[in-house]
Design an enzyme around this catalytic site. Structure first.
Site, PDB file in Angstrom:
ATOM      1  N   TRP A  64     -38.862  77.815  81.797  1.00 54.88           N
ATOM      2  CA  TRP A  64     -39.831  78.407  82.714  1.00 54.88           C
ATOM      3  C   TRP A  64     -39.146  78.756  84.037  1.00 54.88           C
ATOM      4  O   TRP A  64     -39.342  79.846  84.567  1.00 54.88           O
ATOM      5  CB  TRP A  64     -40.998  77.439  82.960  1.00 54.88           C
ATOM      6  N   PHE A  74     -51.012  76.539  68.434  1.00 55.52           N
ATOM      7  CA  PHE A  74     -51.399  75.163  68.711  1.00 55.52           C
ATOM      8  C   PHE A  74     -50.347  74.182  68.191  1.00 55.52           C
ATOM      9  O   PHE A  74     -49.167  74.505  68.158  1.00 55.52           O
ATOM     10  CB  PHE A  74     -52.799  74.869  68.162  1.00 55.52           C
ATOM     11  N   THR A 130     -43.391  80.103  75.677  1.00 54.15           N
ATOM     12  CA  THR A 130     -42.365  80.093  76.721  1.00 54.15           C
ATOM     13  C   THR A 130     -41.035  79.595  76.160  1.00 54.15           C
ATOM     14  O   THR A 130     -39.976  80.181  76.430  1.00 54.15           O
ATOM     15  CB  THR A 130     -42.811  79.211  77.900  1.00 54.15           C
ATOM     16  N   LYS A 132     -57.788  79.913  78.314  1.00 55.12           N
ATOM     17  CA  LYS A 132     -56.455  79.521  77.856  1.00 55.12           C
ATOM     18  C   LYS A 132     -55.343  80.373  78.474  1.00 55.12           C
ATOM     19  O   LYS A 132     -54.279  79.883  78.800  1.00 55.12           O
ATOM     20  CB  LYS A 132     -56.379  79.603  76.333  1.00 55.12           C
ATOM     21  N   ALA A 166     -55.005  79.751  65.421  1.00 58.79           N
ATOM     22  CA  ALA A 166     -54.558  78.687  64.529  1.00 58.79           C
ATOM     23  C   ALA A 166     -55.611  77.615  64.306  1.00 58.79           C
ATOM     24  O   ALA A 166     -55.517  76.851  63.354  1.00 58.79           O
ATOM     25  CB  ALA A 166     -53.287  78.036  65.060  1.00 58.79           C
ATOM     26  N   LYS A 172     -45.259  76.642  73.957  1.00 54.86           N
ATOM     27  CA  LYS A 172     -44.540  77.088  72.761  1.00 54.86           C
ATOM     28  C   LYS A 172     -43.979  78.492  72.929  1.00 54.86           C
ATOM     29  O   LYS A 172     -42.825  78.756  72.618  1.00 54.86           O
ATOM     30  CB  LYS A 172     -45.458  77.068  71.533  1.00 54.86           C
ATOM     31  N   ARG A 207     -46.888  86.422  68.182  1.00 57.47           N
ATOM     32  CA  ARG A 207     -48.231  86.964  68.011  1.00 57.47           C
ATOM     33  C   ARG A 207     -48.651  87.743  69.258  1.00 57.47           C
ATOM     34  O   ARG A 207     -48.108  87.552  70.336  1.00 57.47           O
ATOM     35  CB  ARG A 207     -49.241  85.830  67.798  1.00 57.47           C
ATOM     36  N   PHE A 224     -41.343  69.860  83.360  1.00 62.15           N
ATOM     37  CA  PHE A 224     -42.214  70.195  84.487  1.00 62.15           C
ATOM     38  C   PHE A 224     -41.688  69.496  85.737  1.00 62.15           C
ATOM     39  O   PHE A 224     -40.999  68.469  85.655  1.00 62.15           O
ATOM     40  CB  PHE A 224     -43.658  69.776  84.211  1.00 62.15           C
TER      41      PHE A 224
END
Length: 552
Positions: free
Chosen positions: A407, A301, A73, A105, A273, A71, A94, A379
């Site tokens: 990415w 999340f 990214t 994480k 979250a 998210k 955030r 990906f």
């Protein structure tokens, strides 16, 4: 392949004054914190009060795999993409917590060529905001026990102190502790506990305040305990709300940084979250809306957690009206929800089964009357057949979809998504999911049944008693902040995809009277995480020149 930190360290940052110039800020609008960071003065909001707000874009996601689905990214890549097509866009994000940074994480600075920088500073101490929040929270804790030590004038029931201590680190040993051991001079012996800073009510209050004085008032309204007659006691009864707010005088100011492509980003606050409301600060979002044509923000999340709370808590309190939602999905996560044994191998059957999770999140977001765009975070393991399959599925549903390569390509990888956001981000018809005037039980059941797909909600006796107490104290008209697992739409982390008709168990309910919401604990969620067997801290190092390695 270069790591995130290697990519970040190779980029050419602009001095923060140059980033401020892009937002038409003058010297008095911000305070420089080194070469590449600054604090924005709260006076800017009053200065720009007559300026029209830009469009507000929320980035959320499907239910993730443990690694997360990108998210942040996509949020950063989309911001860069919009600027590449000539739009004035600012990311509003955030701040990372040290717990996940050193745990499992990771940070919250994006990845690859869609990052905010300086990522080392942002992922670590970042202008001291979280340290200030931790200190402010623990000042309250210290004053509570000091009051008890010196006579307990308020007749505090030691078994009904609801305000924990806090630490911005994953430390399971602090979940249940005894304090005051060692004799009378060390205070009163009682059972206590710690929570991680990002679940602190002080964190929530800082992120839901509209001004410094609003922050002080909300701090004063925190219920920290109940007396022997079960009457609530607030921080303002201790007469320390001014001192607590003083510790936050700089932390309340949003932080200005930049992306790898030197576009402005405002980063501030960081409630989790799964155990808090999962959104950056109202002040940061409102500043971004005044300073840009498009504000791109994210909520933690999946959409059942962060987005629901953004839309039902933050948008109500701040009077925000989102114009568009970008729902991030990955093919590997959809295969995960479809039961694939190896999510890195082509599996069209598992992918098709996993569409149930995607469809549920789309359905949920449409309940708020906001247009949804699906962004596929690509990906290298994604195959052409899998990409064709998901594009066709979304087209058949009548939902716009964009393949993102942010990415690997930065803003260039979000050009298509940027054009689609501009197309869909028109006038807002946003409406919340529930009315605040409904009963506490009704509001909880609406979220659990409408968003989570539960067939029944079962309340523990403890939760029922707390609902009655909250109603008796006249706090029943507050929004609901669900606290549950992020691994499933349900309250059971083992239930993948989009479960329906199950029984959701509400274990406990807590009142965050300062923040202005009711916390509903479901599925045994805890507010102090632990470290994994081999934490990320084992891979982080620093050399003799101060260069950090292994930070993602």
């Amino acid at each position: 392949m270069k790591s995130d930190i290697e990519i970040a360290q190779e980029c050419k940052l602009l001095r923060i004054e140059k980033i401020a110039e892009k937002l038409n800020l003058i010297d008095e609008d911000y305070e420089v914190y080194g070469k590449y960071k600054a604090k924005i003065e709260l006076s800017l909001l009053n200065k720009l009060k007559d300026k029209k707000d830009g469009k507000l874009i929320l980035v959320t996601a499907i239910t993730p795999t443990p690694a997360g689905e990108g998210k942040s990214t996509v949020t950063i890549g989309l911001t860069q993409g919009l600027n590449r097509i000539g739009k004035n866009a600012v990311a509003a994000l955030r701040e990372p917590s040290l717990g996940p940074v050193f745990g499992i994480k990771g940070g919250a600075c994006g990845g690859g060529y869609s990052q905010i920088v300086p990522m080392e500073d942002i992922n670590l101490h970042f202008n001291g905001d979280f340290h200030a929040i931790t200190s402010a929270h623990n000042l309250i804790s210290a004053c509570i026990d000091n009051h008890i030590k010196h006579g307990n004038e308020f007749n505090i029931d030691l078994k009904k102190i609801v305000f924990k201590r806090t630490l911005d680190m994953n430390d399971r040993a602090l979940r249940d502790i005894v304090i005051g051991l060692g004799g009378n001079e060390n205070g009163t012996v009682r059972q206590s506990s710690f929570q991680i800073t990002v679940s602190s009510e002080i964190m929530a209050i800082l992120c839901l305040s509209n001004s410094l004085m609003d922050l002080k008032e909300k701090i004063g309204n925190i219920i920290f305990a109940y007396d022997i007659n079960d009457n609530p006691l607030m921080v303002k009864d201790l007469k320390i709300e001014g001192a607590v707010c003083t510790l936050l005088k700089d932390a309340v100011k949003p932080n200005l940084v930049q992306t790898l492509e030197n576009t402005p980003a405002i980063v501030h606050g960081g409630p989790f979250a799964n155990i808090a409301h999962g959104c950056n600060s109202i002040l940061a979002t409102k500043m971004a809306l005044k300073l840009s044509d498009y504000t791109i923000t994210e909520a933690g999340f999946a959409a059942d957690l962060g987005a629901e709370k953004f839309l039902d808590i933050k948008c109500r309190i701040a009077d925000l009206k989102p114009n568009c939602i970008v729902l991030v999905a990955t093919i590997r996560a959809l295969k995960h929800h479809g039961g694939a044994l190896d999510i890195n191998k082509e599996d069209l059957e598992a992918l098709n089964r996993g569409f149930e999770n995607l469809d549920k999140h789309i359905e949920n977001m449409h309940k708020y009357n906001i247009p949804v765009i699906v962004a596929i975070n690509k990906f290298s393991t994604d195959t052409d057949k899998e990409i064709e399959c998901i594009i066709k599925h979304c087209e058949d549903m009548g939902v716009d979809i964009s393949l993102c390569e942010v990415w690997a390509k930065g803003g260039e990888g979000a050009i298509d998504l940027s054009h689609k956001v501009v197309k869909h981000a028109v006038d807002s018809n946003y409406k919340p999911l529930y009315d605040l005037e409904k009963t506490i039980k009704e509001k909880i059941e609406i979220i659990c049944k409408e968003i989570y797909g539960a067939g029944e909600v079962k309340f523990s006796n403890k939760a029922i008693k707390m609902i009655k107490k909250i109603e008796d104290m006249s706090f029943a008209n507050l929004p609901i902040c669900m606290s549950k697992t992020q691994k499933s739409i349900s309250d059971n982390p083992s239930l993948l995809n989009a479960p329906k008709g199950y029984t959701l168990n509400v274990d406990d309910i807590k009142l965050s009277s300062g923040a202005g919401f009711i916390v509903v604990m479901a599925g045994g969620i805890i507010d102090m995480p632990g470290l994994p067997k081999i934490p990320a801290a084992c891979s982080i190092d620093i050399d003799e020149n101060g260069k950090i390695k292994g930070l993602f």
